[in-house]
Design a protein around this motif. Sequence first.
Motif, PDB file in Angstrom:
ATOM      1  N   GLU A 149     -13.472 -37.735  32.199  1.00 43.64           N
ATOM      2  CA  GLU A 149     -14.002 -38.892  31.499  1.00 43.64           C
ATOM      3  C   GLU A 149     -14.056 -40.071  32.462  1.00 43.64           C
ATOM      4  N   PRO A 150     -15.090 -40.926  32.372  1.00 42.89           N
ATOM      5  CA  PRO A 150     -15.141 -42.085  33.253  1.00 42.89           C
ATOM      6  C   PRO A 150     -13.992 -43.041  32.935  1.00 42.89           C
ATOM      7  N   PRO A 151     -13.451 -43.713  33.949  1.00 39.45           N
ATOM      8  CA  PRO A 151     -12.357 -44.639  33.696  1.00 39.45           C
ATOM      9  C   PRO A 151     -12.833 -45.854  32.915  1.00 39.45           C
ATOM     10  N   ILE A 152     -11.930 -46.458  32.150  1.00 37.61           N
ATOM     11  CA  ILE A 152     -12.279 -47.665  31.412  1.00 37.61           C
ATOM     12  C   ILE A 152     -12.509 -48.786  32.406  1.00 37.61           C
ATOM     13  N   ALA A 153     -13.508 -49.609  32.146  1.00 35.77           N
ATOM     14  CA  ALA A 153     -13.843 -50.693  33.063  1.00 35.77           C
ATOM     15  C   ALA A 153     -13.998 -51.986  32.283  1.00 35.77           C
ATOM     16  N   PHE A 154     -13.628 -53.088  32.910  1.00 38.97           N
ATOM     17  CA  PHE A 154     -13.842 -54.389  32.288  1.00 38.97           C
ATOM     18  C   PHE A 154     -15.336 -54.678  32.304  1.00 38.97           C
ATOM     19  N   PRO A 155     -15.909 -55.180  31.192  1.00 42.32           N
ATOM     20  CA  PRO A 155     -17.359 -55.412  31.146  1.00 42.32           C
ATOM     21  C   PRO A 155     -17.803 -56.371  32.247  1.00 42.32           C
ATOM     22  N   ALA A 156     -18.884 -56.022  32.945  1.00 43.65           N
ATOM     23  CA  ALA A 156     -19.381 -56.864  34.040  1.00 43.65           C
ATOM     24  C   ALA A 156     -20.021 -58.143  33.532  1.00 43.65           C
ATOM     25  N   GLY A 157     -20.394 -58.175  32.257  1.00 45.99           N
ATOM     26  CA  GLY A 157     -20.999 -59.366  31.665  1.00 45.99           C
ATOM     27  C   GLY A 157     -20.890 -59.324  30.159  1.00 45.99           C
ATOM     28  N   GLY A 158     -21.274 -60.427  29.528  1.00 47.50           N
ATOM     29  CA  GLY A 158     -21.263 -60.479  28.072  1.00 47.50           C
ATOM     30  C   GLY A 158     -19.914 -60.859  27.498  1.00 47.50           C
ATOM     31  N   HIS A 159     -19.904 -60.992  26.177  1.00 49.12           N
ATOM     32  CA  HIS A 159     -18.690 -61.389  25.461  1.00 49.12           C
ATOM     33  C   HIS A 159     -17.799 -60.173  25.254  1.00 49.12           C
ATOM     34  N   ILE A 160     -16.480 -60.379  25.284  1.00 47.40           N
ATOM     35  CA  ILE A 160     -15.555 -59.251  25.186  1.00 47.40           C
ATOM     36  C   ILE A 160     -14.995 -59.047  23.780  1.00 47.40           C
ATOM     37  N   SER A 161     -15.352 -59.928  22.843  1.00 51.98           N
ATOM     38  CA  SER A 161     -14.687 -59.905  21.533  1.00 51.98           C
ATOM     39  C   SER A 161     -14.769 -58.561  20.837  1.00 51.98           C
ATOM     40  N   HIS A 162     -15.898 -57.873  20.981  1.00 54.43           N
ATOM     41  CA  HIS A 162     -16.078 -56.613  20.241  1.00 54.43           C
ATOM     42  C   HIS A 162     -15.791 -55.389  21.111  1.00 54.43           C
ATOM     43  N   SER A 163     -15.134 -55.604  22.239  1.00 50.91           N
ATOM     44  CA  SER A 163     -14.741 -54.492  23.098  1.00 50.91           C
ATOM     45  C   SER A 163     -13.244 -54.262  22.987  1.00 50.91           C
ATOM     46  N   ALA A 164     -12.761 -53.214  23.672  1.00 50.34           N
ATOM     47  CA  ALA A 164     -11.319 -52.951  23.682  1.00 50.34           C
ATOM     48  C   ALA A 164     -10.553 -54.114  24.294  1.00 50.34           C
ATOM     49  N   PHE A 165     -11.205 -54.836  25.209  1.00 48.89           N
ATOM     50  CA  PHE A 165     -10.539 -55.958  25.855  1.00 48.89           C
ATOM     51  C   PHE A 165     -10.412 -57.155  24.916  1.00 48.89           C
ATOM     52  N   GLY A 166     -11.274 -57.217  23.909  1.00 48.57           N
ATOM     53  CA  GLY A 166     -11.113 -58.251  22.897  1.00 48.57           C
ATOM     54  C   GLY A 166      -9.807 -58.086  22.133  1.00 48.57           C
ATOM     55  N   ALA A 167      -9.471 -56.837  21.819  1.00 47.75           N
ATOM     56  CA  ALA A 167      -8.207 -56.563  21.131  1.00 47.75           C
ATOM     57  C   ALA A 167      -7.010 -56.921  22.015  1.00 47.75           C
ATOM     58  N   ILE A 168      -7.139 -56.631  23.312  1.00 48.11           N
ATOM     59  CA  ILE A 168      -6.057 -56.973  24.244  1.00 48.11           C
ATOM     60  C   ILE A 168      -5.888 -58.489  24.308  1.00 48.11           C
ATOM     61  N   ALA A 169      -7.011 -59.207  24.332  1.00 49.48           N
ATOM     62  CA  ALA A 169      -6.945 -60.671  24.366  1.00 49.48           C
ATOM     63  C   ALA A 169      -6.276 -61.215  23.106  1.00 49.48           C
ATOM     64  N   ARG A 170      -6.664 -60.677  21.960  1.00 51.01           N
ATOM     65  CA  ARG A 170      -6.071 -61.165  20.699  1.00 51.01           C
ATOM     66  C   ARG A 170      -4.570 -60.919  20.655  1.00 51.01           C
ATOM     67  N   ALA A 171      -4.120 -59.818  21.287  1.00 52.05           N
ATOM     68  CA  ALA A 171      -2.701 -59.470  21.230  1.00 52.05           C
ATOM     69  C   ALA A 171      -1.869 -60.239  22.254  1.00 52.05           C
ATOM     70  N   ASN A 172      -2.504 -60.798  23.300  1.00 56.09           N
ATOM     71  CA  ASN A 172      -1.720 -61.361  24.400  1.00 56.09           C
ATOM     72  C   ASN A 172      -1.953 -62.836  24.682  1.00 56.09           C
ATOM     73  N   LEU A 173      -3.073 -63.395  24.256  1.00 60.88           N
ATOM     74  CA  LEU A 173      -3.306 -64.820  24.500  1.00 60.88           C
ATOM     75  C   LEU A 173      -2.361 -65.668  23.649  1.00 60.88           C
ATOM     76  N   PRO A 174      -1.807 -66.749  24.235  1.00 59.94           N
ATOM     77  CA  PRO A 174      -0.944 -67.639  23.439  1.00 59.94           C
ATOM     78  C   PRO A 174      -1.760 -68.399  22.396  1.00 59.94           C
ATOM     79  N   SER A 175      -1.129 -68.713  21.298  1.00 59.05           N
ATOM     80  CA  SER A 175      -1.800 -69.448  20.217  1.00 59.05           C
ATOM     81  C   SER A 175      -1.611 -70.949  20.406  1.00 59.05           C
ATOM     82  N   PRO A 176      -2.600 -71.749  20.012  1.00 64.06           N
ATOM     83  CA  PRO A 176      -3.937 -71.347  19.553  1.00 64.06           C
ATOM     84  C   PRO A 176      -4.751 -70.780  20.709  1.00 64.06           C
ATOM     85  N   GLN A 177      -5.486 -69.692  20.437  1.00 66.00           N
ATOM     86  CA  GLN A 177      -6.147 -68.959  21.503  1.00 66.00           C
ATOM     87  C   GLN A 177      -7.427 -69.640  21.968  1.00 66.00           C
ATOM     88  N   ARG A 178      -7.651 -69.587  23.298  1.00 67.38           N
ATOM     89  CA  ARG A 178      -8.878 -70.085  23.882  1.00 67.38           C
ATOM     90  C   ARG A 178     -10.023 -69.118  23.568  1.00 67.38           C
TER      91      ARG A 178
END
Length: 368
Positions: free
Chosen positions: A299-328
Amino acid sequence: MQHDHREDGQVDLFLPQLTALPLRDQRETMERPFFSLSKRKRLKPIDYVSPDRKITVHVSANSEYGLATIYDLDILIYCASVLIEHKRRGANDIPQTLHVVPYDMLKTLKREVGGRAYDLLGNALDRLQSTTVKTNIRSGDAVETTFSWIDSHSQLKDRSGNVRGMRITLAKWFYDGVLMEGGVLAIDPAYFSLTGGRERWLYRVARKHAGGAGSDGFAISMPTLFEKSGAEGDYRRFKFEMTKIARENDLPGYALRVEQRDDAEPLLRMTRREPAQESKPSPALIPASANTKTAITDEPPIAFPAGGHISHSAFGAIARANLPSPQRDHGLVGDEFRAFLRQREIAFDTKNITQIFATFCAKQRPAS
């Protein structure tokens, strides 16, 4: 040569380091022979003079400990990475003495963690402190600088005798070399999974010379490569081993090919792999009958999106779980992370990209 302390009140000085630390190697040490390539004890000095006679390196061993090895170098790579992290965070006074948590260091270096591992770590520090280097790199033809890789090291133990922290004072030559402009290069964490000393050394040569050399890569004659290695043994054996490593072609990020020449010794060519290129035998060394296609089933390795918004990607979930509140805004964080990866020459699909992004998010400031 190490000093032990059992002052429990000092434990708080040893703050945990990141085990997802972006890894950096000191550029000058990647180009010249400074370390033994074998795990066995070496007492024979390394004597190197560059082809133009302008650069000299002499490395000598303490008879009790032997020369520092390419495996001991892992500690210096970790320390260099910590220094660059201090610099990235904007520290005004970057320390020459680092307070290190051994557990975090061992995990970053992909080593086992346990009592035996701490003993081996102590042995490596002894070799780094007792090895003497004399070189005119960075000081010109008329001046030689003499140093050991580390000036001192000590362990902090709790009342049960467990190692809780280490203090490592780096040589000023190495410390200055890391922090000077362009003093380090990013390296692949897979480097620490290479078990052979010659493979590790060859990866560092490729990273230094072929990293920015374009599609044609970097080619070097076998005799010159032999001189740059500082390896024990004769040239004939060295050439055999380099040919074997090129045939296996398993270095992370770089492809190897031996190029035969009618009127001279062969060249070893190193070229940077494309991100999706799999490690495979060098075509120059494959028999014609073996030229058959093989399906790639990984399987191809997971990669950070080269462009665009990350909210609807797996990295959006990581951001929601790790960014301090209130989130940027997650889109802005994604753009800043892309800039972070490019600045540090970290591949968008590097193996631990999710962990690096999680750590990056955790360090962000809250929205104002």
